[in-house]
Design a protein around this motif. Structure first.
Motif, PDB file in Angstrom:
ATOM      1  N   LEU A  69      45.058  23.137  39.367  1.00  0.00           N
ATOM      2  CA  LEU A  69      43.875  24.026  40.052  1.00  0.00           C
ATOM      3  C   LEU A  69      44.321  25.285  40.303  1.00  0.00           C
ATOM      4  N   TRP A  70      45.642  25.869  40.284  1.00  0.00           N
ATOM      5  CA  TRP A  70      46.104  27.082  40.338  1.00  0.00           C
ATOM      6  C   TRP A  70      45.918  27.788  38.867  1.00  0.00           C
ATOM      7  N   MET A  71      46.050  27.031  38.093  1.00  0.00           N
ATOM      8  CA  MET A  71      45.849  27.506  36.830  1.00  0.00           C
ATOM      9  C   MET A  71      44.440  27.861  36.510  1.00  0.00           C
ATOM     10  N   ALA A  72      43.568  26.892  36.867  1.00  0.00           N
ATOM     11  CA  ALA A  72      42.094  27.188  36.778  1.00  0.00           C
ATOM     12  C   ALA A  72      41.610  28.317  37.594  1.00  0.00           C
ATOM     13  N   ALA A  73      42.197  28.439  38.721  1.00  0.00           N
ATOM     14  CA  ALA A  73      41.936  29.654  39.564  1.00  0.00           C
ATOM     15  C   ALA A  73      42.248  30.962  38.861  1.00  0.00           C
ATOM     16  N   LEU A  74      43.394  31.100  38.323  1.00  0.00           N
ATOM     17  CA  LEU A  74      43.846  32.165  37.495  1.00  0.00           C
ATOM     18  C   LEU A  74      42.776  32.400  36.374  1.00  0.00           C
ATOM     19  N   LEU A  75      42.364  31.497  35.667  1.00  0.00           N
ATOM     20  CA  LEU A  75      41.782  31.657  34.319  1.00  0.00           C
ATOM     21  C   LEU A  75      40.345  31.962  34.943  1.00  0.00           C
ATOM     22  N   ALA A  76      39.734  31.473  36.049  1.00  0.00           N
ATOM     23  CA  ALA A  76      38.657  31.806  36.798  1.00  0.00           C
ATOM     24  C   ALA A  76      38.501  33.368  37.181  1.00  0.00           C
ATOM     25  N   ALA A  77      39.677  33.539  37.719  1.00  0.00           N
ATOM     26  CA  ALA A  77      39.680  35.215  38.117  1.00  0.00           C
ATOM     27  C   ALA A  77      39.502  36.020  36.966  1.00  0.00           C
ATOM     28  N   LEU A  78      39.823  35.587  35.891  1.00  0.00           N
ATOM     29  CA  LEU A  78      39.900  36.398  34.619  1.00  0.00           C
ATOM     30  C   LEU A  78      38.354  36.833  33.909  1.00  0.00           C
ATOM     31  N   LEU A  79      37.647  35.600  34.319  1.00  0.00           N
ATOM     32  CA  LEU A  79      36.400  35.686  33.628  1.00  0.00           C
ATOM     33  C   LEU A  79      35.537  36.894  33.911  1.00  0.00           C
ATOM     34  N   PRO A  80      35.428  37.635  35.173  1.00  0.00           N
ATOM     35  CA  PRO A  80      34.358  38.645  35.342  1.00  0.00           C
ATOM     36  C   PRO A  80      35.223  40.245  34.855  1.00  0.00           C
ATOM     37  N   VAL A  81      36.252  39.894  34.228  1.00  0.00           N
ATOM     38  CA  VAL A  81      36.990  41.038  34.044  1.00  0.00           C
ATOM     39  C   VAL A  81      36.419  42.287  33.271  1.00  0.00           C
ATOM     40  N   ASP A  82      35.121  41.837  32.390  1.00  0.00           N
ATOM     41  CA  ASP A  82      34.493  42.707  31.512  1.00  0.00           C
ATOM     42  C   ASP A  82      33.439  43.717  32.361  1.00  0.00           C
ATOM     43  N   ARG A  83      32.790  42.881  33.478  1.00  0.00           N
ATOM     44  CA  ARG A  83      31.631  43.398  34.259  1.00  0.00           C
ATOM     45  C   ARG A  83      32.069  44.174  35.518  1.00  0.00           C
ATOM     46  N   LEU A  84      33.506  44.324  35.653  1.00  0.00           N
ATOM     47  CA  LEU A  84      33.889  45.009  37.020  1.00  0.00           C
ATOM     48  C   LEU A  84      33.858  46.441  36.884  1.00  0.00           C
ATOM     49  N   VAL A  85      34.229  47.000  35.596  1.00  0.00           N
ATOM     50  CA  VAL A  85      34.346  48.663  35.627  1.00  0.00           C
ATOM     51  C   VAL A  85      33.655  49.167  34.583  1.00  0.00           C
ATOM     52  N   GLU A  86      33.638  48.459  33.361  1.00  0.00           N
ATOM     53  CA  GLU A  86      32.939  49.062  32.256  1.00  0.00           C
ATOM     54  C   GLU A  86      31.707  49.285  32.257  1.00  0.00           C
ATOM     55  N   PRO A  87      30.765  48.489  33.118  1.00  0.00           N
ATOM     56  CA  PRO A  87      29.081  48.881  32.967  1.00  0.00           C
ATOM     57  C   PRO A  87      29.124  50.000  33.622  1.00  0.00           C
ATOM     58  N   ASP A  88      29.995  50.206  34.770  1.00  0.00           N
ATOM     59  CA  ASP A  88      29.726  51.418  35.608  1.00  0.00           C
ATOM     60  C   ASP A  88      30.211  52.585  34.906  1.00  0.00           C
ATOM     61  N   ARG A  89      31.240  52.496  34.240  1.00  0.00           N
ATOM     62  CA  ARG A  89      31.986  53.767  33.498  1.00  0.00           C
ATOM     63  C   ARG A  89      30.790  54.032  32.403  1.00  0.00           C
ATOM     64  N   ALA A  90      30.592  53.242  31.550  1.00  0.00           N
ATOM     65  CA  ALA A  90      29.239  53.610  30.557  1.00  0.00           C
ATOM     66  C   ALA A  90      27.808  54.005  31.062  1.00  0.00           C
ATOM     67  N   ALA A  91      27.524  53.556  32.266  1.00  0.00           N
ATOM     68  CA  ALA A  91      26.256  54.245  32.658  1.00  0.00           C
ATOM     69  C   ALA A  91      26.431  55.332  33.454  1.00  0.00           C
ATOM     70  N   GLY A  92      27.824  55.840  33.636  1.00  0.00           N
ATOM     71  CA  GLY A  92      27.821  57.162  34.260  1.00  0.00           C
ATOM     72  C   GLY A  92      28.091  57.086  35.854  1.00  0.00           C
ATOM     73  N   VAL A  93      27.886  55.801  36.281  1.00  0.00           N
ATOM     74  CA  VAL A  93      27.968  55.400  37.774  1.00  0.00           C
ATOM     75  C   VAL A  93      29.284  56.188  38.374  1.00  0.00           C
ATOM     76  N   LEU A  94      30.440  55.942  37.723  1.00  0.00           N
ATOM     77  CA  LEU A  94      31.705  56.350  38.174  1.00  0.00           C
ATOM     78  C   LEU A  94      31.679  57.841  38.227  1.00  0.00           C
ATOM     79  N   ASP A  95      31.123  58.635  37.069  1.00  0.00           N
ATOM     80  CA  ASP A  95      30.932  60.102  37.030  1.00  0.00           C
ATOM     81  C   ASP A  95      30.407  60.587  38.301  1.00  0.00           C
ATOM     82  N   GLN A  96      29.277  59.705  38.435  1.00  0.00           N
ATOM     83  CA  GLN A  96      28.157  60.325  39.540  1.00  0.00           C
ATOM     84  C   GLN A  96      28.879  60.140  40.943  1.00  0.00           C
TER      85      GLN A  96
END
Lengths: 213, 189
Positions: A51-78
């Motif tokens: 279950l710990w292994m599963a939790a670790l891999l589950a934590a990895l799933l949202p990695v591509d939506r955490l920062v990149e969309p905000d960077r690409a859309a200019g939200v971080l700049d704003q």
């Protein structure tokens, strides 16, 4: 800061992506007994670690939506133009990410433990371990998300970066659910998690700044 | 004597090892406007990003006492949200009035439309409304006329005039001429 945390929670809920790690976690818990066989004592002995292994891999799933969309859309700049420091933004993202992933995972651990035939005392230790460990997992995911923002094909790279760094959390977290698991493992798990949480806003903030150039 | 909103002294800009410009001096006061022109790649957007504090100048001094609002090629509005809510997020951070800014750019009828459904010109209007709602004294506009129809251009002109009349200043980079009466000009490259 509150507005930023609320925005993170809304983004997580809107994409349905808050649900994805949970479904993944429960699927692994459901599949593991098929792979190992319906041997209750064996499942109870290995289930915590799985279950710990599963939790670790589950934590990895949202990695591509955490920062990149905000960077690409200019939200971080704003946000930066408004004088909100990258560290504050990263701390808000960390809080929002953990809230959308830690407590739901702890709830999902109850049916998952039933699938693994974990006894009640081990379930209790698993829950305490997840409470202490998921902030560390969220912090690691955020750091890796910030480091890989702006790169292409980040999925595999993010996994390669994150998984080795998660080793301490995995050892102490799974150790807590083992027979020898005790207060020692719990303290070390909490310490490793605390260190990651304290480090994450600065590491992720610096990565966001560096990605701007 | 009106207050200075942006001052640059001997500013140089390096991008990817190439020197885009150096020794650049500029000064913007309340009510002032500066129109930056130059060929593609001359460093117009980089100049705006330096003024916004997003990019460090390679040399020289940049002074910006007050807040700034930036409208560049990225919209920074959540595509899934309605326009009113997406603009409202920034307006709340800036303690500005999103509804009034939307009305001033002719977007009031689109308040309940999701941002992802907007056309190019409507996106540009939305970005300008975000700037108008910010209440920042210094506006940094990167190609603000891109994609705007004649009615949109008129609204942009009105918004810029009102901003300058209220003591604001505008630093704009644009290829087509902008309706900025009495603006100073700066040619890069």
């Amino acid at each position: 800061m509150t507005a930023l945390v609320l925005r993170e929670l809304r983004l997580a809920a809107a994409a349905g992506s808050a649900l994805l790690p949970l479904v993944f976690f429960l699927l692994v818990a459901a599949l593991f007994p098929f792979a190992v066989g319906p041997d209750a004592p064996l499942l109870a002995r290995t289930g915590g670690g799985a279950l710990w292994m599963a939790a670790l891999l589950a934590a990895l799933l949202p990695v591509d939506r955490l920062v990149e969309p905000d960077r690409a859309a200019g939200v971080l700049d704003q946000l930066a133009v408004r004088g909100i420091s990258e560290e504050i933004v990263a701390a808000a993202k960390l809080a929002g990410h953990w809230l959308s992933f830690g407590p739901p995972l702890m709830l999902a651990a109850v049916p998952a433990a039933a699938l693994m035939k974990l006894p009640a005392d081990i379930l209790l230790r698993l829950e305490l371990g997840l409470l202490a460990g998921t902030p560390g997992l969220a912090a690691l995911t955020l750091i890796v998300a910030a480091l890989t923002a702006g790169l292409r094909g980040t999925g595999a790279l993010a996994g390669l970066l994150l998984l080795p760094l998660a080793v301490p959390l995995l050892i102490f977290g799974a150790g807590m659910t083992g027979e020898a698991g005790g207060p020692g493992a719990a303290k070390l798990l909490a310490a490793a998690s605390l260190l990651l949480v304290a480090l994450a806003p600065f590491a992720a903030g610096a990565a966001i700044r560096a990605a701007r150039d | 004597m009106s207050a200075t909103l942006l001052r640059m002294e001997r500013v140089a800009c390096l991008r990817g090892g190439r020197r885009l410009f150096e020794g650049l001096d500029l000064c913007l006061r309340e009510g002032g406007a500066l129109l930056v022109s130059g060929p593609n790649g001359a460093g117009k957007s980089s100049l705006l990003r330096i003024a916004a504090g997003l990019l460090a100048a390679a040399a020289g001094r940049v002074e910006r006492p007050g807040a700034a609002a930036l409208a560049d090629e990225s919209l920074a509005l959540d595509p899934r949200q309605t326009l009113a809510r997406a603009l409202g997020f920034w307006a709340r951070l800036d303690q500005g009035d999103a509804a009034q800014a939307m009305a001033s750019m002719g977007l009031a009828a689109l308040a309940d439309v999701p941002v992802r459904m907007l056309s190019t010109g409507q996106r540009k209007r939305a970005a300008l409304a975000r700037v108008a709602a910010s209440g920042a004294p210094l506006w940094l506009l990167d190609e603000p006329a891109n994609g705007l129809d004649s009615e949109g251009l008129e609204r942009l002109a009105d918004a810029m005039a009102a901003h300058r009349a209220g003591g604001g200043a505008i630093l704009a980079a644009s290829h087509p001429p902008l309706p900025l009466p009495g603006a100073e000009r700066l040619a890069l490259g």
